[in-house]
Design an enzyme around this catalytic site. Structure first.
Site, mmCIF file in Angstrom:
data_model
loop_
_atom_site.group_PDB
_atom_site.id
_atom_site.type_symbol
_atom_site.label_atom_id
_atom_site.label_comp_id
_atom_site.label_asym_id
_atom_site.label_seq_id
_atom_site.Cartn_x
_atom_site.Cartn_y
_atom_site.Cartn_z
ATOM 1 N N LYS A 1 0.886 -1.124 -0.007
ATOM 2 C CA LYS A 1 -0.087 -0.027 0.009
ATOM 3 C C LYS A 1 0.875 1.137 0.142
ATOM 4 O O LYS A 1 1.973 1.098 0.725
ATOM 5 C CB LYS A 1 -0.962 0.142 1.265
ATOM 6 C CG LYS A 1 -1.979 -1.235 1.208
ATOM 7 C CD LYS A 1 -3.016 -1.370 0.351
ATOM 8 C CE LYS A 1 -3.795 -2.342 0.276
ATOM 9 N NZ LYS A 1 -5.001 -2.356 -0.514
ATOM 10 N N ASP B 1 -1.774 -5.431 -6.138
ATOM 11 C CA ASP B 1 -3.382 -5.253 -5.887
ATOM 12 C C ASP B 1 -4.198 -5.384 -7.336
ATOM 13 O O ASP B 1 -3.781 -5.387 -8.307
ATOM 14 C CB ASP B 1 -3.737 -3.851 -5.219
ATOM 15 C CG ASP B 1 -4.364 -3.848 -3.965
ATOM 16 O OD1 ASP B 1 -5.460 -4.652 -4.122
ATOM 17 O OD2 ASP B 1 -4.256 -2.980 -3.061
ATOM 18 N N GLU B 2 -5.507 -5.391 -6.915
ATOM 19 C CA GLU B 2 -6.159 -5.451 -8.185
ATOM 20 C C GLU B 2 -6.106 -4.697 -9.255
ATOM 21 O O GLU B 2 -6.501 -4.899 -10.501
ATOM 22 C CB GLU B 2 -8.012 -5.728 -7.646
ATOM 23 C CG GLU B 2 -8.578 -4.490 -7.240
ATOM 24 C CD GLU B 2 -8.212 -4.004 -5.833
ATOM 25 O OE1 GLU B 2 -7.490 -4.803 -5.240
ATOM 26 O OE2 GLU B 2 -8.492 -2.972 -5.526
ATOM 27 N N HIS C 1 -8.476 -12.754 -7.689
ATOM 28 C CA HIS C 1 -9.262 -11.662 -6.945
ATOM 29 C C HIS C 1 -10.428 -11.608 -7.594
ATOM 30 O O HIS C 1 -10.790 -11.804 -8.615
ATOM 31 C CB HIS C 1 -8.154 -10.483 -7.353
ATOM 32 C CG HIS C 1 -8.429 -9.413 -6.147
ATOM 33 N ND1 HIS C 1 -9.469 -8.611 -6.271
ATOM 34 C CD2 HIS C 1 -7.623 -8.960 -5.376
ATOM 35 C CE1 HIS C 1 -9.560 -7.738 -5.142
ATOM 36 N NE2 HIS C 1 -8.569 -8.060 -4.638
ATOM 37 N N SER D 1 -9.138 -11.674 3.054
ATOM 38 C CA SER D 1 -8.319 -10.468 2.650
ATOM 39 C C SER D 1 -9.345 -9.435 2.648
ATOM 40 O O SER D 1 -10.375 -9.411 2.235
ATOM 41 C CB SER D 1 -7.705 -10.643 1.448
ATOM 42 O OG SER D 1 -7.082 -9.440 1.043
ATOM 43 N N GLY E 1 -9.026 -5.417 5.067
ATOM 44 C CA GLY E 1 -9.080 -4.965 6.403
ATOM 45 C C GLY E 1 -8.598 -5.689 7.444
ATOM 46 O O GLY E 1 -8.719 -5.712 8.515
ATOM 47 N N ALA F 1 -2.766 -9.390 4.217
ATOM 48 C CA ALA F 1 -2.905 -7.927 4.704
ATOM 49 C C ALA F 1 -2.130 -6.959 3.985
ATOM 50 O O ALA F 1 -1.092 -7.201 3.565
ATOM 51 C CB ALA F 1 -2.545 -7.898 6.260
ATOM 52 N N GLY F 2 -2.799 -5.771 3.894
ATOM 53 C CA GLY F 2 -2.259 -4.890 3.173
ATOM 54 C C GLY F 2 -2.057 -3.702 4.361
ATOM 55 O O GLY F 2 -0.861 -3.688 4.924
HETATM 56 C C1 3PG Z 1 -6.935 -6.825 -1.325
HETATM 57 O O1 3PG Z 1 -6.340 -7.197 -2.387
HETATM 58 O O2 3PG Z 1 -7.733 -8.063 -0.914
HETATM 59 C C2 3PG Z 1 -6.929 -5.830 -0.537
HETATM 60 O O3 3PG Z 1 -6.137 -4.772 -1.480
HETATM 61 C C3 3PG Z 1 -6.599 -5.854 0.714
HETATM 62 O O4 3PG Z 1 -5.985 -4.755 1.429
HETATM 63 P P1 3PG Z 1 -6.104 -4.146 3.070
HETATM 64 O O5 3PG Z 1 -5.698 -5.593 3.659
HETATM 65 O O6 3PG Z 1 -5.068 -3.143 3.002
HETATM 66 O O7 3PG Z 1 -7.502 -4.088 3.261
#
Ligand code: 3PG
Length: 415
Positions: free
Chosen positions: A151, A179-180, A269, A338, A340, A361-362
């Site tokens: 992130k 990331d997506e 994803h 995944s 939050g 986790a990001g």
């Molecule tokens: C994912 O690809 O699932 C999200 O980007 C997760 O990001 P986060 O852990 O910061 O919510």
């Protein structure tokens, strides 16, 4: 030979072994009975239409049958296997989740569940590895596989992205993940990112002695996805990631088929899934999307966090159980929790999902006050504590990075 709506309803129907059985939740239009609406759903999704037809050929063997109308608003529809083209997921969906989603005969309609006969399921490849990736491609053993997405999700240049990967690998995660919405943008070109990241993965592997890998987002136009998958394999990667809903089911099938000889695992994803599954009365359930993904051959699939992360609560546990269940010999799928997640809620999520998952986790790693490496240490410690039956607080006595994470986030469920 006449065909009309009534021909598609038989409340006493007993499905044949080869029938695809779909459960729909239907709210009929205000001026229509459940029986009339259900008959129209079976008709339009197989070989009927609004007008009564006189046809010379007997096509009734390809007709779907609505049966099992229940007081809870659900109805089952049985589809004969011959209605479907072998291994063509798009064609199957154009039947069972096609025109019927917009018919005036229903106020709303949701495809809740499918029971797949061997005759259909065996025409699909299914996953190459499934949950076996944890020991065949990684050193996750009995603990959950651990992944992280840098992130900010977009904006980092390749070098910084690879550095985040290195720090996270060194802190204890198995997998870096794109990331997506990170693919091949000018600020972070695909090939440079992949090359630099695998260089750093090699460093982390030789320093830790553990296998470290990278879920590389290859989402793009279909031929380009295949080319990117080949690039990943050429650079020693064993995983590719596809945004399966936005890229599309047929594109996913192409990736699975055209990269068959590359031995890659496919990380799915599900960005955009909620456009189909969030409304409880309309659309296509996540359970069904997960079924399509398994047939098409993904190895891991995001299935939510059982209410503990930033995503709306959903049937994570039920979907995960289906992904692990027998499906006519097709491999299982490793569920991914995944969205939050952070070290303070890892135990709650794993209490629900069990440990045979990937957790990711990001923000819950890179938002650690002492940085990514400490965040990864805390995340891994929380997962290992759960496996060993220790509370996060107990483990934090030995792992200062976990103590810092718990003090920062507690057990909060992010929004
Ligand atoms: C994912 O690809 O699932 C999200 O980007 C997760 O990001 P986060 O852990 O910061 O919510």
């Amino acid at each position: 030979m006449g065909i009309q709506y009534d021909d598609f309803l038989d409340t006493a129907y007993s499905p044949a072994a080869d029938d695809l059985r779909c459960t729909f939740r239907i709210v009929p239009a205000s001026d229509m009975s459940m029986e009339a609406a259900a008959a129209r759903v079976a008709s339009e999704s197989s070989n009927g239409t609004w007008a009564a037809l006189d046809v010379e050929t007997d096509v009734s063997r390809l007709s779907a049958v609505a049966y099992a109308l229940r007081d809870d608003g659900t109805v089952k529809v049985a589809y004969p296997a011959d209605l479907f083209e072998d291994g063509n997921l798009a064609q199957v969906l154009s039947c069972i989740a096609g025109n019927i989603m917009g018919m005036k005969a229903v106020e709303s309609i949701r495809l809740e569940d499918c029971e797949w006969p061997a005759a259909l399921a065996e025409d699909f490849p299914g996953p190459r590895y499934g949950s076996a990736v944890k020991h065949r491609l990684l050193d996750a053993g009995d603990r959950p596989a651990l992944a992280t997405v840098p992130k900010p999700k977009v904006g980092l240049p390749p070098e910084a992205h690879a550095q985040v990967g290195y720090d996270a690998w060194m802190g204890g995660v198995d997998l870096l993940k794109d990331d997506e919405n990170l693919t091949d943008q000018s600020f972070n070109p695909f090939e440079e990112r992949v090359t630099r990241s695998f260089d750093r993965a090699d460093e982390a592997e030789s320093e830790t002695g553990d296998r470290k890998d990278y879920l590389v987002n290859i989402t793009a136009e279909t031929d380009e996805m295949v080319r990117r998958a080949e690039f990943v394999a050429d650079h020693g990667g064993r995983f590719v990631m596809v945004d399966i809903v936005t890229a599309g089911w047929s594109a996913l099938q192409t990736v699975r088929e055209r990269t068959d000889d590359l031995d890659l695992a496919i990380h799915a994803h599900r960005a955009m899934h909620a456009a189909f599954d969030r409304l409880p009365h309309h659309g296509v359930s996540m359970r069904c999307l997960a079924q399509f993904a398994r047939l098409a051959g993904v190895d891991h699939l995001h299935t939510g966090t059982a209410g503990f992360g930033k995503l709306a609560n959903e049937d994570t546990v039920g979907i995960n159980a289906w992904l692990r269940s027998d499906l006519h010999g097709l491999a299982d799928v490793l569920p991914v929790a995944s969205g939050g997640l952070h070290p303070g809620i890892v135990d709650s999520v794993l209490d629900e999902t069990g440990g045979d998952v990937m957790i990711q986790a990001g923000g819950g790693i890179h938002g650690h006050p002492d940085g990514t490496r400490a965040g990864a240490e805390a995340f891994r410690a929380a997962a290992e504590a759960w496996v060993e039956g220790e509370s996060p607080d107990e483990r934090a006595e030995e792992v200062p990075a976990l103590r810092v994470a718990l003090d920062k986030w507690g057990t909060e469920t992010p929004r």
